[in-house]
Design a protein around this motif. Structure first.
Motif, PDB file in Angstrom:
ATOM      1  N   GLY A 280       0.858  -1.346  -0.057  1.00 18.01           N
ATOM      2  CA  GLY A 280      -0.106  -0.036   0.133  1.00 18.01           C
ATOM      3  C   GLY A 280       0.966   1.495  -0.141  1.00 18.01           C
ATOM      4  N   HIS A 281       2.320   0.971   0.233  1.00 20.19           N
ATOM      5  CA  HIS A 281       2.941   2.182   0.122  1.00 20.19           C
ATOM      6  C   HIS A 281       3.723   2.435  -1.247  1.00 20.19           C
ATOM      7  CE1 HIS A 281       2.712   2.083   4.641  1.00 20.19           C
ATOM      8  NE2 HIS A 281       3.234   1.076   4.317  1.00 20.19           N
ATOM      9  N   PRO A 282       3.691   3.749  -1.671  1.00 20.86           N
ATOM     10  CA  PRO A 282       4.272   3.989  -3.023  1.00 20.86           C
ATOM     11  C   PRO A 282       5.539   3.692  -3.154  1.00 20.86           C
ATOM     12  CG  PRO A 282       3.758   6.049  -1.946  1.00 20.86           C
ATOM     13  CD  PRO A 282       3.279   4.932  -1.100  1.00 20.86           C
ATOM     14  N   GLY A 283       6.005   3.481  -4.226  1.00 18.24           N
ATOM     15  CA  GLY A 283       7.707   3.568  -4.314  1.00 18.24           C
ATOM     16  C   GLY A 283       8.077   4.692  -5.338  1.00 18.24           C
ATOM     17  N   TYR A 284       9.191   4.904  -5.309  1.00 15.50           N
ATOM     18  CA  TYR A 284       9.480   6.204  -6.212  1.00 15.50           C
ATOM     19  C   TYR A 284      10.909   5.785  -6.847  1.00 15.50           C
ATOM     20  CZ  TYR A 284       6.737   8.614  -2.800  1.00 15.50           C
ATOM     21  OH  TYR A 284       5.670   8.804  -2.003  1.00 15.50           O
ATOM     22  N   SER A 285      10.955   6.379  -8.287  1.00 12.61           N
ATOM     23  CA  SER A 285      12.140   6.288  -8.800  1.00 12.61           C
ATOM     24  C   SER A 285      12.418   7.504  -9.816  1.00 12.61           C
ATOM     25  CB  SER A 285      12.294   4.766  -9.799  1.00 12.61           C
ATOM     26  OG  SER A 285      11.309   4.855 -10.863  1.00 12.61           O
TER      27      SER A 285
ATOM     28  N   THR B 199      16.134   4.068  -6.944  1.00 10.42           N
ATOM     29  CA  THR B 199      14.776   3.362  -6.736  1.00 10.42           C
ATOM     30  C   THR B 199      14.618   3.540  -5.195  1.00 10.42           C
ATOM     31  OG1 THR B 199      15.417   1.296  -6.845  1.00 10.42           O
ATOM     32  CG2 THR B 199      14.422   1.937  -8.912  1.00 10.42           C
ATOM     33  N   ILE B 200      13.376   3.727  -4.771  1.00  6.68           N
ATOM     34  CA  ILE B 200      13.175   3.810  -3.157  1.00  6.68           C
ATOM     35  C   ILE B 200      11.875   3.022  -3.030  1.00  6.68           C
ATOM     36  CG2 ILE B 200      12.800   5.115  -1.343  1.00  6.68           C
ATOM     37  CD1 ILE B 200      14.261   7.452  -3.431  1.00  6.68           C
ATOM     38  N   GLU B 201      11.867   2.172  -2.388  1.00  7.84           N
ATOM     39  CA  GLU B 201      10.798   1.053  -2.035  1.00  7.84           C
ATOM     40  C   GLU B 201      10.699   0.888  -0.736  1.00  7.84           C
ATOM     41  OE1 GLU B 201      10.630  -2.165  -5.067  1.00  7.84           O
ATOM     42  OE2 GLU B 201      12.838  -1.786  -4.901  1.00  7.84           O
ATOM     43  N   ARG B 202       9.388   0.653  -0.247  1.00 14.37           N
ATOM     44  CA  ARG B 202       9.008   0.427   1.320  1.00 14.37           C
ATOM     45  C   ARG B 202       7.974  -0.900   0.944  1.00 14.37           C
ATOM     46  NH1 ARG B 202       5.267   4.007   5.249  1.00 14.37           N
ATOM     47  NH2 ARG B 202       5.558   2.771   7.031  1.00 14.37           N
TER      48      ARG B 202
ATOM     49  N   GLY C 254       7.918  -3.182   3.231  1.00 16.44           N
ATOM     50  CA  GLY C 254       7.476  -3.454   4.708  1.00 16.44           C
ATOM     51  C   GLY C 254       7.119  -2.241   5.446  1.00 16.44           C
ATOM     52  N   ALA C 255       6.503  -2.268   6.503  1.00 13.55           N
ATOM     53  CA  ALA C 255       6.071  -1.170   7.409  1.00 13.55           C
ATOM     54  C   ALA C 255       7.098  -0.254   7.601  1.00 13.55           C
ATOM     55  CB  ALA C 255       5.205  -1.603   8.428  1.00 13.55           C
ATOM     56  N   ALA C 256       8.180  -0.988   8.059  1.00  8.97           N
ATOM     57  CA  ALA C 256       9.355  -0.354   8.574  1.00  8.97           C
ATOM     58  C   ALA C 256      10.687  -0.786   7.647  1.00  8.97           C
ATOM     59  CB  ALA C 256       9.508  -0.763  10.084  1.00  8.97           C
ATOM     60  N   LEU C 257      10.395  -1.257   6.566  1.00  7.81           N
ATOM     61  CA  LEU C 257      11.506  -1.814   5.646  1.00  7.81           C
ATOM     62  C   LEU C 257      11.665  -0.858   4.493  1.00  7.81           C
ATOM     63  CD1 LEU C 257      13.958  -3.846   4.977  1.00  7.81           C
ATOM     64  CD2 LEU C 257      12.288  -5.106   3.914  1.00  7.81           C
ATOM     65  N   VAL C 258      12.884  -0.142   4.307  1.00  6.05           N
ATOM     66  CA  VAL C 258      13.202   0.598   3.058  1.00  6.05           C
ATOM     67  C   VAL C 258      14.185  -0.063   2.306  1.00  6.05           C
ATOM     68  CG1 VAL C 258      13.961   2.773   2.231  1.00  6.05           C
ATOM     69  CG2 VAL C 258      12.280   2.579   4.309  1.00  6.05           C
ATOM     70  N   ARG C 259      13.900  -0.042   0.903  1.00  8.11           N
ATOM     71  CA  ARG C 259      15.016  -0.480   0.261  1.00  8.11           C
ATOM     72  C   ARG C 259      15.338   0.484  -0.931  1.00  8.11           C
ATOM     73  NH1 ARG C 259      15.926  -5.639  -4.112  1.00  8.11           N
ATOM     74  NH2 ARG C 259      16.616  -6.968  -2.362  1.00  8.11           N
ATOM     75  N   ILE C 260      16.611   1.014  -1.038  1.00 11.73           N
ATOM     76  CA  ILE C 260      16.969   1.967  -1.943  1.00 11.73           C
ATOM     77  C   ILE C 260      17.841   0.966  -3.066  1.00 11.73           C
ATOM     78  CG2 ILE C 260      16.980   4.000  -0.579  1.00 11.73           C
ATOM     79  CD1 ILE C 260      19.833   3.701  -0.307  1.00 11.73           C
ATOM     80  N   GLY C 261      18.007   1.461  -4.341  1.00 11.45           N
ATOM     81  CA  GLY C 261      18.828   1.088  -5.333  1.00 11.45           C
ATOM     82  C   GLY C 261      19.337   1.935  -6.351  1.00 11.45           C
TER      83      GLY C 261
END
Length: 140
Positions: A12-17, A73-76, A78-85
């Motif tokens: 439900g959280h957006p991702g950005y790139s 890229t910036i993704e979420r 999970g609720a408290a997990l962020v992944r950048i690439g």
């Protein structure tokens, strides 16, 4: 050449790139994008470490990639997990080096390793994504 993309994730959280020029100045834009994303997600406690990590990943891509652009890229996931690439057009995997005391270069992946909970490389048909994950405060 800059293009910002937003997409919905299953959490439900957006991702950005964003596609950026492969130049050192793009690290500042990547840091702003990361900080803005974390602010929207109310994960500001991750902003400083994530800004350092994305700067190092951009610096590696600027130095080693082959084409004129990179993608952040910036993704979420999970609720408290962020992944950048950072995506680039080289299939050469980055290698963590152990720089000597006087070496100015070669510390980037050591910093990423220290600040991220996990990081790695995904090979793509035309290049690679170097990613890092950080965990925020658990909800509840």
């Amino acid at each position: 050449m800059r293009q910002l993309t937003t997409w919905a994730r299953s959490t439900g959280h957006p991702g950005y790139s964003e596609t950026l020029p492969r130049e050192p100045e793009s690290a500042a834009t990547a840091r702003r994008l990361v900080r803005a994303s974390l602010s929207v997600w109310e994960l500001d406690e991750l902003a400083d470490d994530t800004a350092v990590i994305v700067s190092e990943l951009v610096a590696n891509a600027v130095q080693h990639a082959r084409r004129e652009s990179i993608r952040i890229t910036i993704e979420r996931p999970g609720a408290a997990l962020v992944r950048i690439g950072v995506v680039d057009f080289s299939r050469v995997r980055p290698k963590r080096r152990m720089p000597g005391p006087g070496d100015v270069n070669g510390r980037g992946l050591a910093l990423v390793d220290e600040l991220a909970q996990d990081w790695g490389t995904e090979l793509l048909p035309w290049g690679k994504r170097v990613w890092a994950e950080l965990h925020g405060k658990d909800e509840g």
